[in-house]
Write a protein that holds these residues in place. Structure first.
Motif, PDB file in Angstrom:
ATOM      1  N   ASN A  74       2.477 -12.027  -7.019  1.00 13.48           N
ATOM      2  CA  ASN A  74       2.542 -12.383  -5.613  1.00 13.48           C
ATOM      3  C   ASN A  74       1.872 -11.273  -4.793  1.00 13.48           C
ATOM      4  O   ASN A  74       2.206 -10.094  -4.919  1.00 13.48           O
ATOM      5  CB  ASN A  74       4.019 -12.533  -5.225  1.00 13.48           C
ATOM      6  CG  ASN A  74       4.214 -12.956  -3.794  1.00 13.48           C
ATOM      7  OD1 ASN A  74       3.289 -12.988  -2.998  1.00 13.48           O
ATOM      8  ND2 ASN A  74       5.456 -13.264  -3.466  1.00 13.48           N
ATOM      9  N   THR A  75       0.917 -11.621  -3.945  1.00 13.00           N
ATOM     10  CA  THR A  75       0.174 -10.598  -3.202  1.00 13.00           C
ATOM     11  C   THR A  75       1.083  -9.776  -2.293  1.00 13.00           C
ATOM     12  O   THR A  75       0.873  -8.570  -2.129  1.00 13.00           O
ATOM     13  CB  THR A  75      -0.923 -11.258  -2.351  1.00 13.00           C
ATOM     14  OG1 THR A  75      -0.344 -12.245  -1.488  1.00 13.00           O
ATOM     15  CG2 THR A  75      -1.964 -11.920  -3.242  1.00 13.00           C
ATOM     16  N   VAL A  76       2.100 -10.412  -1.713  1.00  9.37           N
ATOM     17  CA  VAL A  76       3.032  -9.678  -0.850  1.00  9.37           C
ATOM     18  C   VAL A  76       3.813  -8.658  -1.672  1.00  9.37           C
ATOM     19  O   VAL A  76       3.993  -7.506  -1.258  1.00  9.37           O
ATOM     20  CB  VAL A  76       3.986 -10.650  -0.135  1.00  9.37           C
ATOM     21  CG1 VAL A  76       5.070  -9.891   0.624  1.00  9.37           C
ATOM     22  CG2 VAL A  76       3.203 -11.541   0.824  1.00  9.37           C
ATOM     23  N   ALA A  77       4.280  -9.068  -2.861  1.00 13.40           N
ATOM     24  CA  ALA A  77       5.041  -8.154  -3.707  1.00 13.40           C
ATOM     25  C   ALA A  77       4.196  -6.968  -4.154  1.00 13.40           C
ATOM     26  O   ALA A  77       4.663  -5.815  -4.152  1.00 13.40           O
ATOM     27  CB  ALA A  77       5.575  -8.911  -4.925  1.00 13.40           C
ATOM     28  N   GLN A  78       2.967  -7.225  -4.553  1.00 14.03           N
ATOM     29  CA  GLN A  78       2.110  -6.134  -5.018  1.00 14.03           C
ATOM     30  C   GLN A  78       1.791  -5.167  -3.880  1.00 14.03           C
ATOM     31  O   GLN A  78       1.780  -3.944  -4.073  1.00 14.03           O
ATOM     32  CB  GLN A  78       0.822  -6.706  -5.619  1.00 14.03           C
ATOM     33  CG  GLN A  78       1.030  -7.559  -6.861  1.00 14.03           C
ATOM     34  CD  GLN A  78       1.743  -6.823  -7.981  1.00 14.03           C
ATOM     35  OE1 GLN A  78       1.439  -5.668  -8.256  1.00 14.03           O
ATOM     36  NE2 GLN A  78       2.693  -7.484  -8.619  1.00 14.03           N
ATOM     37  N   ALA A  79       1.521  -5.707  -2.686  1.00 17.36           N
ATOM     38  CA  ALA A  79       1.248  -4.830  -1.541  1.00 17.36           C
ATOM     39  C   ALA A  79       2.480  -4.016  -1.173  1.00 17.36           C
ATOM     40  O   ALA A  79       2.382  -2.814  -0.867  1.00 17.36           O
ATOM     41  CB  ALA A  79       0.786  -5.665  -0.344  1.00 17.36           C
ATOM     42  N   LYS A  80       3.661  -4.633  -1.219  1.00 16.34           N
ATOM     43  CA  LYS A  80       4.900  -3.909  -0.928  1.00 16.34           C
ATOM     44  C   LYS A  80       5.149  -2.817  -1.953  1.00 16.34           C
ATOM     45  O   LYS A  80       5.619  -1.719  -1.615  1.00 16.34           O
ATOM     46  CB  LYS A  80       6.092  -4.875  -0.901  1.00 16.34           C
ATOM     47  CG  LYS A  80       6.179  -5.728   0.341  1.00 16.34           C
ATOM     48  CD  LYS A  80       7.328  -6.692   0.263  1.00 16.34           C
ATOM     49  CE  LYS A  80       8.658  -5.973   0.342  1.00 16.34           C
ATOM     50  NZ  LYS A  80       8.902  -5.384   1.663  1.00 16.34           N
ATOM     51  N   PHE A  81       4.849  -3.101  -3.216  1.00 20.58           N
ATOM     52  CA  PHE A  81       5.105  -2.118  -4.268  1.00 20.58           C
ATOM     53  C   PHE A  81       4.279  -0.852  -4.060  1.00 20.58           C
ATOM     54  O   PHE A  81       4.812   0.254  -4.010  1.00 20.58           O
ATOM     55  CB  PHE A  81       4.814  -2.729  -5.635  1.00 20.58           C
ATOM     56  CG  PHE A  81       4.786  -1.721  -6.745  1.00 20.58           C
ATOM     57  CD1 PHE A  81       5.938  -1.047  -7.126  1.00 20.58           C
ATOM     58  CD2 PHE A  81       3.607  -1.419  -7.409  1.00 20.58           C
ATOM     59  CE1 PHE A  81       5.926  -0.105  -8.149  1.00 20.58           C
ATOM     60  CE2 PHE A  81       3.581  -0.479  -8.428  1.00 20.58           C
ATOM     61  CZ  PHE A  81       4.736   0.172  -8.795  1.00 20.58           C
ATOM     62  N   VAL A  82       2.966  -1.018  -3.934  1.00 24.11           N
ATOM     63  CA  VAL A  82       2.120   0.178  -3.822  1.00 24.11           C
ATOM     64  C   VAL A  82       2.380   0.909  -2.509  1.00 24.11           C
ATOM     65  O   VAL A  82       2.329   2.151  -2.454  1.00 24.11           O
ATOM     66  CB  VAL A  82       0.629  -0.192  -3.973  1.00 24.11           C
ATOM     67  CG1 VAL A  82       0.327  -0.628  -5.391  1.00 24.11           C
ATOM     68  CG2 VAL A  82       0.210  -1.299  -2.999  1.00 24.11           C
ATOM     69  N   HIS A  83       2.690   0.163  -1.445  1.00 23.25           N
ATOM     70  CA  HIS A  83       2.985   0.799  -0.169  1.00 23.25           C
ATOM     71  C   HIS A  83       4.287   1.594  -0.240  1.00 23.25           C
ATOM     72  O   HIS A  83       4.363   2.748   0.221  1.00 23.25           O
ATOM     73  CB  HIS A  83       3.070  -0.269   0.924  1.00 23.25           C
ATOM     74  CG  HIS A  83       3.300   0.269   2.294  1.00 23.25           C
ATOM     75  ND1 HIS A  83       2.391   1.077   2.949  1.00 23.25           N
ATOM     76  CD2 HIS A  83       4.342   0.118   3.154  1.00 23.25           C
ATOM     77  CE1 HIS A  83       2.853   1.394   4.146  1.00 23.25           C
ATOM     78  NE2 HIS A  83       4.041   0.823   4.298  1.00 23.25           N
ATOM     79  N   THR A  84       5.319   0.994  -0.839  1.00 22.63           N
ATOM     80  CA  THR A  84       6.624   1.657  -0.935  1.00 22.63           C
ATOM     81  C   THR A  84       6.574   2.868  -1.851  1.00 22.63           C
ATOM     82  O   THR A  84       7.148   3.923  -1.545  1.00 22.63           O
ATOM     83  CB  THR A  84       7.681   0.657  -1.438  1.00 22.63           C
ATOM     84  OG1 THR A  84       7.725  -0.475  -0.556  1.00 22.63           O
ATOM     85  CG2 THR A  84       9.052   1.298  -1.496  1.00 22.63           C
TER      86      THR A  84
END
Length: 529
Positions: A178-188
């Protein structure tokens, strides 16, 4: 439904989640910094790097233990306070949660023990492998949790089954990537690296101000400033990616972050500061940066970003469409075996909007009986409270810029001025220590508060997700959790301060070539200090 139960359940989960996240970012960042320091020790063989690794590892261990204690309690709340949520989406949400426990947590916990007790039992190379496995395990733990949370923000890879009345997994691949999950992961994770870097920078600056453990402090600043600068810059880049994903998948959240009431002509400006007035539906005394929001939210100069008022109207239309799906669903439930094919087709045509019809359950038992006024009220409910999200986002961004400036200053001073840090900079670094946690908590407020009124965006309203508890039960458990978490937080702070004041057990003197070279650049007063 009892709105008091809903609000208390939300408050309890918010409190436990925000408390838990006080420990998570430092664990993520310190695990990598420690692995870097131990890598330098294995490559150079210098005792100072072993000392640094063990000292920061002690602080990591304290924080890790507290994080585990708070995290385990938080997971139990899904069954305690959010039982209907667990029933409704457990088929999807449970998979990454189980993987987090089976793969990441056990990997991390096992190798943390080996790391602490293996210094004299493992070779240097084997112990270094363990250090990196601890770091990988910590990040894997964050990955699976953020995949679960990302699905709540942007539900993909699942569909509603009208016979079981539950969401069911159709593609684990889509959930995982999921693009939202991947973006949240690297950002967090990058934010965790910044948190640890600022922590190491601040503690090391305190040592320099005290004239203690100079070898450890100067090298720690070197590592933390370079690693922290790279992480802080990546947070900005990855935050931009999160903003773009929000513009694609959570338009109401993006509009609330911007306090954008009306649809702006493309490209939309970015509101740097202002006073959102939700009752009047305007942002007073706003200062705009032209084109910026259009580029962040759409990456174009021609695409519009819809405003809150337009999105509210779209929500009303989706509620009406969802009522068609709800009516078909009730027909299917009444006679599961003899359901007309046309009814099934009608449900499938409108099923994506079923969650919007469920927003009406806050006001009446049967959404099909809703009046136009109730539909309008449910549509208005899709607008989160704007001012907390608006200001939380700007506090987070402002602190992020400050972290770039601070780590950049120390990096340049270390690289080009021989590590001659003025006292004002050292004092500022000490005062800055709590700031990354404030920024991280603001980020979670934007992410979670901005998703309201949904537990799963567009699928399951928060008001329907709670367990059948009484207000008294929630107040008692809220008080118990608040007390327990506060005690753990106080213990954490006291232990960290105790071991920071104590410093490394086996102090290493300034005797090697690196220190001799840099001592030559210091003034006599600085050398005496």
């Amino acid at each position: 439904m009892d709105i008091g139960v809903v609000e208390l359940s939300r408050l309890q989960f918010a409190m436990t989640a925000l408390y838990h996240f006080l420990f998570v970012p430092l664990t993520l960042g310190l695990s990598v910094l420690i692995a870097i320091m131990e890598t330098v020790y294995v490559m150079t063989g210098r005792p100072i790097w072993r000392q640094m690794t063990k000292f920061w590892g002690t602080l990591f261990g304290i924080n890790f233990a507290m994080g585990v204690a708070t995290g385990v309690v938080m997971e139990f709340q899904f069954g305690m306070n959010w039982s209907y949520y667990s029933h409704y989406v457990g088929d999807i949400f449970g998979a990454p949660l189980a993987l987090e426990g089976l793969m990441a947590f056990f990997l991390e916990a096992t190798f943390v023990g080996l790391w602490f007790f293996g210094w004299d039992r493992l070779s240097k190379q084997a112990h270094l492998v363990v250090a990196w496995l601890v770091a990988i395990g910590s990040n894997f733990s964050a990955l699976w949790i953020l995949i679960a949370n990302g699905w709540m923000q942007h539900p993909v890879g699942a569909e509603f089954n009208p016979l079981t009345m539950r969401m069911e997994l159709t593609s684990f691949y889509e959930v995982m990537f999921n693009t939202v999950a991947q973006a949240k992961f690297v950002h967090t994770v990058s934010a965790g690296y910044v948190t640890a870097s600022i922590f190491v920078l601040g503690v090391s600056s305190w040592y320099l101000l005290q004239g203690r453990h100079l070898a450890l402090a100067r090298r720690s600043i070197t590592v933390a400033s370079s690693f922290g600068l790279a992480a802080a810059l990546s947070v900005v880049v990855l935050g931009d990616e999160s903003g773009y994903d929000t513009g694609l998948n959570q338009k109401m959240k993006l509009a609330a972050i911007e306090a954008m009431w009306e649809t702006e002509p493309a490209p939309a400006p970015f509101t740097m500061i202002g006073i959102p007035d939700q009752q009047a539906r305007e942002t007073k005394w706003a200062i705009h940066i032209p084109y910026a929001m259009g580029l962040i939210g759409t990456r174009s100069l021609t695409e519009e970003i819809p405003g809150i008022n337009q999105l509210e109207q779209e929500a009303a239309e989706r509620i009406r469409s969802g009522l068609v799906a709800y009516d078909a669903l009730m027909t299917i439930q009444q006679d599961r075996e003899a359901t007309d094919a046309g009814v099934v087709a009608t449900f499938e045509q409108h099923s994506d909007d079923l969650g919007y019809a469920l927003l009406l359950r806050r006001y009446l038992d049967d959404p099909r009986e809703a009046s136009e006024e109730q539909i309008a009220q449910a549509a208005e409910d899709t607008i989160p409270h704007v001012w907390p999200i608006f200001w939380a986002f700007r506090i987070m961004v402002g602190l992020g810029m400050l972290f770039i400036a601070t780590t950049g200053y120390f990096f340049v001073t270390t690289s080009f001025r021989g590590g001659r840090y003025p006292k004002w900079a050292l004092r500022f670094a000490v005062l800055l220590i709590p700031a990354p946690w404030i920024a991280a908590e603001m980020g979670w407020i934007v992410a979670e508060y901005g998703r309201q009124p949904w537990t799963v965006d567009g699928v399951l309203p928060t008001a329907l997700s709670v367990s059948a508890l009484s207000v008294t039960e929630l107040l008692l458990t809220l008080a118990a959790f608040a007390t327990f978490y506060t005690v753990l937080f106080v213990i954490e702070i006291k232990l960290l301060l105790k071991y920071i004041r104590k410093g490394p057990v086996d102090d290493v003197q300034l005797t090697d070539d690196w220190d001799a070279k840099h001592r030559a650049r210091l003034s006599p007063a600085e050398v005496r200090q």
